[in-house]
Design a protein around this motif. Sequence first.
Motif, PDB file in Angstrom:
ATOM      1  N   ILE A 156      15.672  35.510  18.428  1.00 34.36           N
ATOM      2  CA  ILE A 156      14.982  34.679  17.445  1.00 34.36           C
ATOM      3  C   ILE A 156      15.764  34.804  16.150  1.00 34.36           C
ATOM      4  O   ILE A 156      15.884  35.875  15.585  1.00 34.36           O
ATOM      5  CB  ILE A 156      13.525  35.097  17.241  1.00 34.36           C
ATOM      6  CG1 ILE A 156      12.725  34.922  18.513  1.00 34.36           C
ATOM      7  CG2 ILE A 156      12.904  34.298  16.102  1.00 34.36           C
ATOM      8  CD1 ILE A 156      11.262  35.224  18.398  1.00 34.36           C
ATOM      9  N   GLU A 157      16.285  33.694  15.696  1.00 40.63           N
ATOM     10  CA  GLU A 157      17.096  33.707  14.479  1.00 40.63           C
ATOM     11  C   GLU A 157      16.616  32.649  13.514  1.00 40.63           C
ATOM     12  O   GLU A 157      16.296  31.590  13.856  1.00 40.63           O
ATOM     13  CB  GLU A 157      18.563  33.461  14.822  1.00 40.63           C
ATOM     14  CG  GLU A 157      19.083  34.527  15.738  1.00 40.63           C
ATOM     15  CD  GLU A 157      20.510  34.243  16.178  1.00 40.63           C
ATOM     16  OE1 GLU A 157      21.135  33.306  15.671  1.00 40.63           O
ATOM     17  OE2 GLU A 157      20.976  34.981  17.032  1.00 40.63           O
ATOM     18  N   VAL A 182       2.725  33.719  20.044  1.00 43.97           N
ATOM     19  CA  VAL A 182       3.339  33.762  18.717  1.00 43.97           C
ATOM     20  C   VAL A 182       4.858  33.652  18.809  1.00 43.97           C
ATOM     21  O   VAL A 182       5.486  32.909  18.043  1.00 43.97           O
ATOM     22  CB  VAL A 182       2.936  35.043  17.963  1.00 43.97           C
ATOM     23  CG1 VAL A 182       3.689  35.170  16.655  1.00 43.97           C
ATOM     24  CG2 VAL A 182       1.441  35.074  17.716  1.00 43.97           C
ATOM     25  N   GLY A 183       5.477  34.369  19.731  1.00 40.97           N
ATOM     26  CA  GLY A 183       6.929  34.325  19.879  1.00 40.97           C
ATOM     27  C   GLY A 183       7.431  32.936  20.226  1.00 40.97           C
ATOM     28  O   GLY A 183       8.405  32.448  19.641  1.00 40.97           O
ATOM     29  N   LYS A 224       9.856  27.664  18.595  1.00 39.72           N
ATOM     30  CA  LYS A 224       9.716  26.217  18.454  1.00 39.72           C
ATOM     31  C   LYS A 224       9.827  25.808  16.985  1.00 39.72           C
ATOM     32  O   LYS A 224      10.518  24.845  16.648  1.00 39.72           O
ATOM     33  CB  LYS A 224       8.376  25.761  19.036  1.00 39.72           C
ATOM     34  CG  LYS A 224       8.120  24.288  18.922  1.00 39.72           C
ATOM     35  CD  LYS A 224       9.072  23.491  19.783  1.00 39.72           C
ATOM     36  CE  LYS A 224       8.713  22.031  19.771  1.00 39.72           C
ATOM     37  NZ  LYS A 224       9.579  21.233  20.616  1.00 39.72           N
ATOM     38  N   ALA A 225       9.162  26.542  16.109  1.00 43.42           N
ATOM     39  CA  ALA A 225       9.188  26.218  14.682  1.00 43.42           C
ATOM     40  C   ALA A 225      10.600  26.328  14.122  1.00 43.42           C
ATOM     41  O   ALA A 225      11.048  25.452  13.383  1.00 43.42           O
ATOM     42  CB  ALA A 225       8.247  27.138  13.917  1.00 43.42           C
ATOM     43  N   ILE A 279       2.578  23.753  13.935  1.00 43.31           N
ATOM     44  CA  ILE A 279       2.363  24.486  15.170  1.00 43.31           C
ATOM     45  C   ILE A 279       1.201  25.442  14.938  1.00 43.31           C
ATOM     46  O   ILE A 279       1.167  26.148  13.938  1.00 43.31           O
ATOM     47  CB  ILE A 279       3.624  25.265  15.585  1.00 43.31           C
ATOM     48  CG1 ILE A 279       4.779  24.295  15.859  1.00 43.31           C
ATOM     49  CG2 ILE A 279       3.331  26.142  16.797  1.00 43.31           C
ATOM     50  CD1 ILE A 279       6.093  24.964  16.127  1.00 43.31           C
ATOM     51  N   VAL A 280       0.270  25.459  15.855  1.00 44.25           N
ATOM     52  CA  VAL A 280      -0.888  26.340  15.791  1.00 44.25           C
ATOM     53  C   VAL A 280      -0.756  27.352  16.918  1.00 44.25           C
ATOM     54  O   VAL A 280      -0.448  26.998  18.053  1.00 44.25           O
ATOM     55  CB  VAL A 280      -2.194  25.536  15.956  1.00 44.25           C
ATOM     56  CG1 VAL A 280      -3.396  26.452  16.005  1.00 44.25           C
ATOM     57  CG2 VAL A 280      -2.342  24.515  14.839  1.00 44.25           C
ATOM     58  N   THR A 281      -0.983  28.634  16.584  1.00 42.96           N
ATOM     59  CA  THR A 281      -0.890  29.688  17.587  1.00 42.96           C
ATOM     60  C   THR A 281      -2.034  30.675  17.405  1.00 42.96           C
ATOM     61  O   THR A 281      -2.833  30.548  16.475  1.00 42.96           O
ATOM     62  CB  THR A 281       0.492  30.390  17.498  1.00 42.96           C
ATOM     63  OG1 THR A 281       0.648  31.246  18.621  1.00 42.96           O
ATOM     64  CG2 THR A 281       0.637  31.189  16.222  1.00 42.96           C
ATOM     65  N   GLU A 282      -2.127  31.661  18.294  1.00 43.42           N
ATOM     66  CA  GLU A 282      -3.178  32.672  18.231  1.00 43.42           C
ATOM     67  C   GLU A 282      -2.580  34.038  17.930  1.00 43.42           C
ATOM     68  O   GLU A 282      -1.517  34.372  18.435  1.00 43.42           O
ATOM     69  CB  GLU A 282      -3.912  32.780  19.569  1.00 43.42           C
ATOM     70  CG  GLU A 282      -4.703  31.558  19.940  1.00 43.42           C
ATOM     71  CD  GLU A 282      -5.409  31.711  21.275  1.00 43.42           C
ATOM     72  OE1 GLU A 282      -5.356  32.791  21.891  1.00 43.42           O
ATOM     73  OE2 GLU A 282      -6.008  30.732  21.715  1.00 43.42           O
ATOM     74  N   GLY A 283      -3.288  34.817  17.139  1.00 39.56           N
ATOM     75  CA  GLY A 283      -2.906  36.204  16.914  1.00 39.56           C
ATOM     76  C   GLY A 283      -3.491  37.071  18.014  1.00 39.56           C
ATOM     77  O   GLY A 283      -4.036  36.577  19.004  1.00 39.56           O
ATOM     78  N   ASN A 284      -3.414  38.379  17.828  1.00 36.60           N
ATOM     79  CA  ASN A 284      -3.929  39.271  18.869  1.00 36.60           C
ATOM     80  C   ASN A 284      -5.225  39.971  18.463  1.00 36.60           C
ATOM     81  O   ASN A 284      -5.803  40.691  19.240  1.00 36.60           O
ATOM     82  CB  ASN A 284      -2.872  40.304  19.274  1.00 36.60           C
ATOM     83  CG  ASN A 284      -2.537  41.260  18.157  1.00 36.60           C
ATOM     84  OD1 ASN A 284      -3.220  41.324  17.147  1.00 36.60           O
ATOM     85  ND2 ASN A 284      -1.472  42.014  18.325  1.00 36.60           N
TER      86      ASN A 284
END
Length: 69
Positions: free
Chosen positions: A68-69, A31-32, A37-38, A1-6
């Motif tokens: 989120i757990e 990110v959340g 998903k991950a 999974i690819v995401t963006e930071g801030n």
Amino acid sequence: IVTEGNYKPLATSIISSEVKKYTNVQEIANVGEALKKAITLVGDDLCLVTGSIYMVGDALKQLRQPGIE
């Protein structure tokens, strides 16, 4: 999974175009949502977060949120 930071994020499309050369990839800009998903994909296994210190900080903030757990 690819995401963006801030902080000065690189577009997920640029990162994923490189990652696609080696494996399957999903783009999730938030990110959340990417963490959710991950964690769903790995179940009880390890979930590794990599990136800048800012990205890891964003992930830690999200992991401290309820749900989120």
